[in-house]
Design a protein around this motif. Structure first.
Motif, PDB file in Angstrom:
ATOM      1  N   LYS A 116     -75.578  -6.809   5.732  1.00 57.85           N
ATOM      2  CA  LYS A 116     -75.367  -5.795   4.705  1.00 57.85           C
ATOM      3  C   LYS A 116     -76.240  -4.563   4.954  1.00 57.85           C
ATOM      4  CE  LYS A 116     -74.653  -9.314   1.114  1.00 57.85           C
ATOM      5  NZ  LYS A 116     -75.182  -9.818  -0.188  1.00 57.85           N
ATOM      6  N   GLU A 117     -75.730  -3.407   4.576  1.00 58.10           N
ATOM      7  CA  GLU A 117     -76.538  -2.194   4.575  1.00 58.10           C
ATOM      8  C   GLU A 117     -76.064  -1.304   3.426  1.00 58.10           C
ATOM      9  OE1 GLU A 117     -77.051   0.018   8.181  1.00 58.10           O
ATOM     10  OE2 GLU A 117     -77.502   1.862   7.102  1.00 58.10           O
ATOM     11  N   ASN A 118     -76.901  -1.175   2.401  1.00 53.97           N
ATOM     12  CA  ASN A 118     -76.575  -0.345   1.245  1.00 53.97           C
ATOM     13  C   ASN A 118     -77.795   0.461   0.825  1.00 53.97           C
ATOM     14  OD1 ASN A 118     -73.709  -1.197   0.296  1.00 53.97           O
ATOM     15  ND2 ASN A 118     -74.748  -3.123   0.706  1.00 53.97           N
ATOM     16  N   PHE A 119     -77.582   1.732   0.531  1.00 54.75           N
ATOM     17  CA  PHE A 119     -78.680   2.609   0.140  1.00 54.75           C
ATOM     18  C   PHE A 119     -79.323   2.061  -1.140  1.00 54.75           C
ATOM     19  CE2 PHE A 119     -80.828   6.307  -1.511  1.00 54.75           C
ATOM     20  CZ  PHE A 119     -81.243   6.995  -0.373  1.00 54.75           C
ATOM     21  N   PRO A 120     -80.655   2.014  -1.201  1.00 56.09           N
ATOM     22  CA  PRO A 120     -81.335   1.431  -2.369  1.00 56.09           C
ATOM     23  C   PRO A 120     -80.914   2.092  -3.677  1.00 56.09           C
ATOM     24  CG  PRO A 120     -82.902   1.793  -0.598  1.00 56.09           C
ATOM     25  CD  PRO A 120     -81.621   2.438  -0.172  1.00 56.09           C
ATOM     26  N   GLY A 121     -80.540   1.280  -4.658  1.00 54.70           N
ATOM     27  CA  GLY A 121     -80.154   1.766  -5.971  1.00 54.70           C
ATOM     28  C   GLY A 121     -78.768   2.343  -6.043  1.00 54.70           C
ATOM     29  N   PHE A 181     -73.186   7.708   3.823  1.00 58.15           N
ATOM     30  CA  PHE A 181     -73.351   8.379   2.533  1.00 58.15           C
ATOM     31  C   PHE A 181     -73.261   7.351   1.416  1.00 58.15           C
ATOM     32  CE2 PHE A 181     -68.942   8.686   3.842  1.00 58.15           C
ATOM     33  CZ  PHE A 181     -68.177   8.455   2.705  1.00 58.15           C
ATOM     34  N   TRP A 182     -73.783   7.730   0.241  1.00 58.34           N
ATOM     35  CA  TRP A 182     -73.877   6.812  -0.885  1.00 58.34           C
ATOM     36  C   TRP A 182     -73.565   7.534  -2.177  1.00 58.34           C
ATOM     37  CZ3 TRP A 182     -77.560   7.479  -4.808  1.00 58.34           C
ATOM     38  CH2 TRP A 182     -78.529   8.462  -4.578  1.00 58.34           C
ATOM     39  N   SER A 183     -73.322   6.766  -3.226  1.00 62.03           N
ATOM     40  CA  SER A 183     -73.045   7.328  -4.538  1.00 62.03           C
ATOM     41  C   SER A 183     -73.646   6.427  -5.603  1.00 62.03           C
ATOM     42  CB  SER A 183     -71.528   7.446  -4.770  1.00 62.03           C
ATOM     43  OG  SER A 183     -71.244   7.950  -6.060  1.00 62.03           O
ATOM     44  N   ASP A 184     -74.019   7.042  -6.741  1.00 60.13           N
ATOM     45  CA  ASP A 184     -74.460   6.257  -7.893  1.00 60.13           C
ATOM     46  C   ASP A 184     -73.348   6.144  -8.925  1.00 60.13           C
ATOM     47  OD1 ASP A 184     -74.405   8.818  -8.918  1.00 60.13           O
ATOM     48  OD2 ASP A 184     -76.569   8.983  -9.193  1.00 60.13           O
ATOM     49  N   MET A 185     -72.104   6.421  -8.481  1.00 62.11           N
ATOM     50  CA  MET A 185     -70.945   6.393  -9.378  1.00 62.11           C
ATOM     51  C   MET A 185     -69.828   5.541  -8.777  1.00 62.11           C
ATOM     52  SD  MET A 185     -70.909  10.533 -10.059  1.00 62.11           S
ATOM     53  CE  MET A 185     -69.590  10.513 -11.289  1.00 62.11           C
ATOM     54  N   ASN A 186     -68.935   5.049  -9.658  1.00 63.34           N
ATOM     55  CA  ASN A 186     -67.724   4.333  -9.240  1.00 63.34           C
ATOM     56  C   ASN A 186     -66.661   4.574 -10.309  1.00 63.34           C
ATOM     57  OD1 ASN A 186     -66.675   0.859  -8.898  1.00 63.34           O
ATOM     58  ND2 ASN A 186     -65.898   2.646  -7.832  1.00 63.34           N
ATOM     59  N   THR A 187     -66.206   5.816 -10.394  1.00 67.01           N
ATOM     60  CA  THR A 187     -65.318   6.233 -11.474  1.00 67.01           C
ATOM     61  C   THR A 187     -63.867   5.853 -11.197  1.00 67.01           C
ATOM     62  OG1 THR A 187     -64.985   8.401 -10.460  1.00 67.01           O
ATOM     63  CG2 THR A 187     -66.819   8.187 -12.010  1.00 67.01           C
ATOM     64  N   ALA A 188     -63.076   5.828 -12.259  1.00 67.54           N
ATOM     65  CA  ALA A 188     -61.665   5.472 -12.136  1.00 67.54           C
ATOM     66  C   ALA A 188     -60.892   6.509 -11.329  1.00 67.54           C
ATOM     67  CB  ALA A 188     -61.044   5.311 -13.526  1.00 67.54           C
ATOM     68  N   ASN A 189     -61.254   7.785 -11.451  1.00 63.04           N
ATOM     69  CA  ASN A 189     -60.530   8.819 -10.699  1.00 63.04           C
ATOM     70  C   ASN A 189     -61.102   9.046  -9.305  1.00 63.04           C
ATOM     71  OD1 ASN A 189     -62.887  10.248 -11.119  1.00 63.04           O
ATOM     72  ND2 ASN A 189     -61.990  11.765 -12.511  1.00 63.04           N
ATOM     73  N   GLN A 190     -62.145   8.291  -8.943  1.00 62.39           N
ATOM     74  CA  GLN A 190     -62.781   8.355  -7.632  1.00 62.39           C
ATOM     75  C   GLN A 190     -63.375   9.729  -7.317  1.00 62.39           C
ATOM     76  OE1 GLN A 190     -60.923   6.184  -4.365  1.00 62.39           O
ATOM     77  NE2 GLN A 190     -59.448   5.295  -5.775  1.00 62.39           N
TER      78      GLN A 190
END
Length: 443
Positions: free
Chosen positions: A145-150, A168-177
């Motif tokens: 596994k490799e995922n940006f912390p938090g 790249f990473w995100s702190d979101m997972n919205t329905a509209n992406q």
């Protein structure tokens, strides 16, 4: 936030040590790759993506074998017995899907030690992107596994032979992406946030690193307030940014870079058409438009200036996507995984002509694949996932290296005007989310 020396130093990562051990036991020679745009974290998606809204399945401890199949490559003029790279006309394909989610996998980067970068999860609400690397061992590919912390979502898009990964990473997972995106690189046990210094960001901001070479020069893009993409290179050692521009283009994505600092990617022209490009380190730019295609995206390049990517035939519900390879002397060749004809993307290529990417199967799933030219031993399948090491903290970036000189060539396609490169001094970066110490994020 300015760049600092925090996080630099330490021993080689475990996957790099494993890959060196793999060379000693006769692992295949796989080289520098680039990466392309993927589905999930942002609404800015490639023409080739088929999103899957299903939920992830199971954990990462299952074992999944690879499937080997063989397919002919075809040229723009029809079926041919010659390949884009080695002249024997066929590839042996292996499907490599992380058992944590067999419905959606994309493989995006491949280094000389046999390490593959990718992610699973479509990015739909409740189905977030999760990054991983595949390390080739004697028994097969091991999942780490490799995922940006938090982070809520992570894509690992590229890696080099020196132990550096980018993505790249995100702190979101919205329905509209429509999620925020932040670029990162991982070096010597530390994650580093990288975002192009501009006040003209989209809302939410979109910043992605997509590839990196062995001089630790990365490529990527950011979206402006109007939603247009702007390509750039980034020096991990020094923290510098250089814009990648094409005359007359309204949008540019830098997707891959080789060890001569040649950059491959794609752009939107004044008429709204999407074409690929190869820009040499000496400033010469070649437009790559597959004959008869409605769009062409270059996503990877190796040290011999073999470019790979995806082209689209038709539009809307009638659109079909096909992978391609292109070389200066031989032009285009079409490549399709036999299980994903009409839905194949080639995302990276190594110096042996081995390729990597993903396809859409008959059930509508997105499957990762790696392929070698026929006549070479087929790639192995997966073995059980490993338990990752404890989380490491993110930091901002640093260091300083200069691009190397390029390799002269005379491509078969007519070049566009030279693409100027301008420098931008880093002034600030977006601060990373607070790491979650309880979340294991690296191998």
């Amino acid at each position: 936030m300015t760049f600092s020396n925090q996080g630099i130093g330490g021993s080689a990562p475990r996957w790099l040590r494993l890959s060196r051990r793999g060379r000693q036991i006769g692992g295949i020679a796989i080289a520098v790759v680039g990466a392309g745009l993927m589905a999930g974290l942002t609404g800015c998606q490639p023409v080739s993506v088929a999103a899957n809204s299903g939920q992830p399945h199971g954990g990462q401890s299952a074992t999944s074998g690879g499937r080997q199949t063989t397919s002919s490559a075809t040229s723009s003029s029809g079926t041919t017995s010659s390949t884009a790279s080695l002249g024997n006309g066929r590839y042996s394909f292996t499907t490599l899907d992380n058992p944590a989610d067999p419905t959606f996998n994309q493989l995006l980067g491949f280094n000389n030690g046999g390490i593959i970068a990718g992610y699973f999860g479509s990015g739909a609400a409740g189905h977030p992107n999760k990054g991983y690397v595949l390390v080739r061992t004697r028994a097969g590919f091991k999942i780490m596994k490799e995922n940006f912390p938090g982070s809520t979502q992570t894509q690992v898009t590229g890696l080099n032979d020196r132990g550096v990964t980018v993505g790249f990473w995100s702190d979101m997972n919205t329905a509209n992406q429509q999620n925020d995106n932040f670029g990162f690189y991982w070096l010597n046990g530390r994650f580093h946030d990288v975002n192009f210094p501009t006040r003209d960001n989209s809302a939410p901001p979109v910043n992605q690193l997509l590839g990196v070479n062995d001089q630790d020069v990365a490529v990527g893009f950011y979206n402006d307030a109007n939603g247009n993409s702007h390509g750039y290179t980034f020096g991990i050692h020094g923290g510098w940014f250089h814009r990648v521009t094409i005359n007359g283009a309204s949008s540019v994505t830098a997707a891959a870079i080789n060890n001569s600092d040649d950059v491959a990617g794609f752009f939107t022209n004044a008429e709204g058409a999407v074409d690929g490009f190869l820009r040499t380190a000496r400033g010469r730019t070649y437009t790559l438009a597959y004959p008869g295609a409605s769009a062409t995206q270059a996503l990877g390049v190796n040290d011999f200036r073999e470019v790979v990517g995806v082209y689209t035939v038709g539009t809307g519900n009638n659109a079909a996507t096909h992978g391609f390879t292109w070389t200066p002397g031989r032009g285009f060749k079409s490549v399709n995984d036999p299980q994903g004809a009409g839905g194949t993307t080639v995302n990276g290529v190594n110096d042996s002509g081995d390729i990597i990417g993903f396809y859409t199967d008959s059930a509508g799933n997105t499957d990762g694949f790696a392929a070698v030219p026929a006549g070479q031993p087929p790639l192995p399948g997966l073995i059980a996932a490993t338990t990752p090491a404890p989380s490491t903290s993110p930091s901002t970036s640093t260091p300083s290296t200069s691009p190397s000189t390029s390799m002269p060539t005379t491509p078969s396609m007519s070049p566009t005007a030279s693409m100027p490169t301008t420098s931008t001094s880093p002034t600030s970066t977006t601060s990373p989310a607070s790491p979650n110490p309880a979340q294991p994020t690296h191998w």
